[in-house]
Design a protein around this motif. Structure first.
Motif, short mmCIF file in Angstrom:
data_model
loop_
_atom_site.label_atom_id
_atom_site.label_comp_id
_atom_site.label_asym_id
_atom_site.label_seq_id
_atom_site.Cartn_x
_atom_site.Cartn_y
_atom_site.Cartn_z
N GLN A 11 -102.39 33.32 -2.17
CA GLN A 11 -103.14 34.40 -2.81
C GLN A 11 -104.63 34.07 -2.87
O GLN A 11 -105.47 34.93 -2.59
CB GLN A 11 -102.58 34.64 -4.22
CG GLN A 11 -101.20 35.28 -4.23
CD GLN A 11 -100.60 35.36 -5.63
OE1 GLN A 11 -101.08 34.70 -6.57
NE2 GLN A 11 -99.56 36.16 -5.79
N ALA A 12 -104.94 32.83 -3.24
CA ALA A 12 -106.35 32.43 -3.34
C ALA A 12 -107.02 32.43 -1.96
O ALA A 12 -108.15 32.92 -1.81
CB ALA A 12 -106.46 31.05 -3.98
N TYR A 13 -106.33 31.89 -0.95
CA TYR A 13 -106.90 31.89 0.40
C TYR A 13 -107.16 33.32 0.88
O TYR A 13 -108.19 33.61 1.50
CB TYR A 13 -105.97 31.19 1.37
CG TYR A 13 -105.93 29.68 1.25
CD1 TYR A 13 -107.07 28.95 0.92
CD2 TYR A 13 -104.75 28.97 1.49
CE1 TYR A 13 -107.04 27.57 0.81
CE2 TYR A 13 -104.71 27.59 1.39
CZ TYR A 13 -105.85 26.89 1.05
OH TYR A 13 -105.82 25.52 0.96
N ALA A 22 -113.96 29.69 8.30
CA ALA A 22 -113.07 28.96 9.22
C ALA A 22 -112.19 27.93 8.52
O ALA A 22 -110.99 27.85 8.81
CB ALA A 22 -113.89 28.31 10.33
N PRO A 23 -112.71 27.09 7.60
CA PRO A 23 -111.83 26.14 6.94
C PRO A 23 -110.69 26.81 6.17
O PRO A 23 -109.58 26.29 6.12
CB PRO A 23 -112.77 25.38 5.99
CG PRO A 23 -114.10 25.48 6.65
CD PRO A 23 -114.13 26.85 7.25
N VAL A 24 -110.97 27.97 5.57
CA VAL A 24 -109.91 28.67 4.84
C VAL A 24 -108.87 29.21 5.82
O VAL A 24 -107.66 29.15 5.55
CB VAL A 24 -110.50 29.80 3.98
CG1 VAL A 24 -109.38 30.66 3.38
CG2 VAL A 24 -111.34 29.21 2.85
N LEU A 25 -109.30 29.71 6.97
CA LEU A 25 -108.35 30.14 8.00
C LEU A 25 -107.45 28.98 8.41
O LEU A 25 -106.23 29.13 8.55
CB LEU A 25 -109.10 30.69 9.21
CG LEU A 25 -109.71 32.08 9.08
CD1 LEU A 25 -110.71 32.34 10.20
CD2 LEU A 25 -108.61 33.15 9.10
N ASN A 26 -108.07 27.82 8.62
CA ASN A 26 -107.30 26.64 9.01
C ASN A 26 -106.32 26.23 7.92
O ASN A 26 -105.15 25.90 8.19
CB ASN A 26 -108.26 25.48 9.31
CG ASN A 26 -107.53 24.21 9.68
OD1 ASN A 26 -107.04 24.07 10.79
ND2 ASN A 26 -107.44 23.28 8.74
N ASN A 27 -106.78 26.25 6.67
CA ASN A 27 -105.92 25.82 5.57
C ASN A 27 -104.78 26.81 5.33
O ASN A 27 -103.68 26.41 4.94
CB ASN A 27 -106.75 25.61 4.31
CG ASN A 27 -107.70 24.44 4.43
OD1 ASN A 27 -107.65 23.69 5.40
ND2 ASN A 27 -108.59 24.30 3.48
N LEU A 28 -105.05 28.09 5.56
CA LEU A 28 -103.98 29.08 5.45
C LEU A 28 -102.94 28.84 6.55
O LEU A 28 -101.73 28.96 6.31
CB LEU A 28 -104.56 30.49 5.56
CG LEU A 28 -103.57 31.65 5.42
CD1 LEU A 28 -102.80 31.57 4.10
CD2 LEU A 28 -104.29 32.99 5.53
#
Length: 228
Positions: free
Chosen positions: A103-105, A116-122
């Motif tokens: 939800q946070a991502y 980009a880091p959030v895309l990777n972490n998702l």
């Protein structure tokens, strides 16, 4: 500032304890009335950035609840929502609250689709949760396109996705490319070498299984063919 990369977040020194105290006002009733003093918080002297740094300090030590509390305070005090939601996702991820992490991502990406880091972490979250791995691959490919400077880290995630899909050749190629592009990050390089060796072992096992697989005779083939 963007959400933290796949590498562990940097450790920040905690502030002096005196700076963490809130300004308090004691309101005392008339003498002799037995009134219990009330404590009212007038002001939090820390900025949203300082709360964010505290959150990173807690996160680096694995103190997830404290990190989440600091990130939420930073958000309440006007910090960048797209950035802080990404950090909240990381803290919930570390806490293994994967629903809250996703939800946070997604809130972060709704505000900044090119983080980009959030895309990777998702994508990593999808991998842990064994969700749609094709969608996870698309997230990582987007991250690589947006942020090529961190490509080795994103390739590490991509290789893990291929590995989960038993696409060993693709996984090995991604790990090798990540190793060739890696900066002087000994932790990442060690992990990449270990993963390459693991994939090579899996490929050897696969080749061995294929070599020792029982071969049907022509007679067996004819019998099976006549049975249809």
């Amino acid at each position: 500032m963007d959400a933290s990369s796949p590498s562990p977040p940097p450790r920040f020194a905690l502030m002096e304890p005196a700076r963490l105290f809130l300004l308090l006002l004691l309101i005392v009733g008339p003498a002799g009335c037995g009134t219990i003093p009330k404590v009212i918080i007038l002001n939090d002297p820390l900025s949203n950035e300082e709360h964010l740094q505290l959150g990173l300090s807690y996160e680096a030590r694995g103190e997830w609840d404290q990190a989440i509390s600091e990130y939420e305070t930073a958000l309440d005090k006007g910090g960048s929502a797209s950035v802080i939601q990404g950090y909240l996702g990381n803290a919930y991820y570390g806490k293994k609250d994967y629903i809250a992490a996703e939800q946070a991502y997604r809130k972060s990406l709704h505000l900044n689709a090119r983080n980009a880091p959030v895309l990777n972490n998702l994508a990593s979250l999808y991998l842990v949760d064994r969700k749609d791995l094709l969608e996870a691959e698309r997230f990582v490919q987007q991250a690589i396109e947006i942020d090529p400077a961190r490509k080795p880290y994103y390739l590490d995630t991509l290789a893990a996705i291929y590995l989960a899909r038993t696409e060993y050749d693709a996984a090995l190629a991604a790990y090798r490319e990540a190793t060739a592009l890696s900066p002087s990050d000994p932790v990442l390089l060690k992990q990449l070498h270990e993963q390459q060796n693991h994939v090579l072992e899996l490929l050897e096992e696969k080749a061995s299984d294929r070599t020792h697989a029982p071969v049907k005779s022509n007679r067996e083939d004819r019998i099976e063919g006549n049975s249809h």
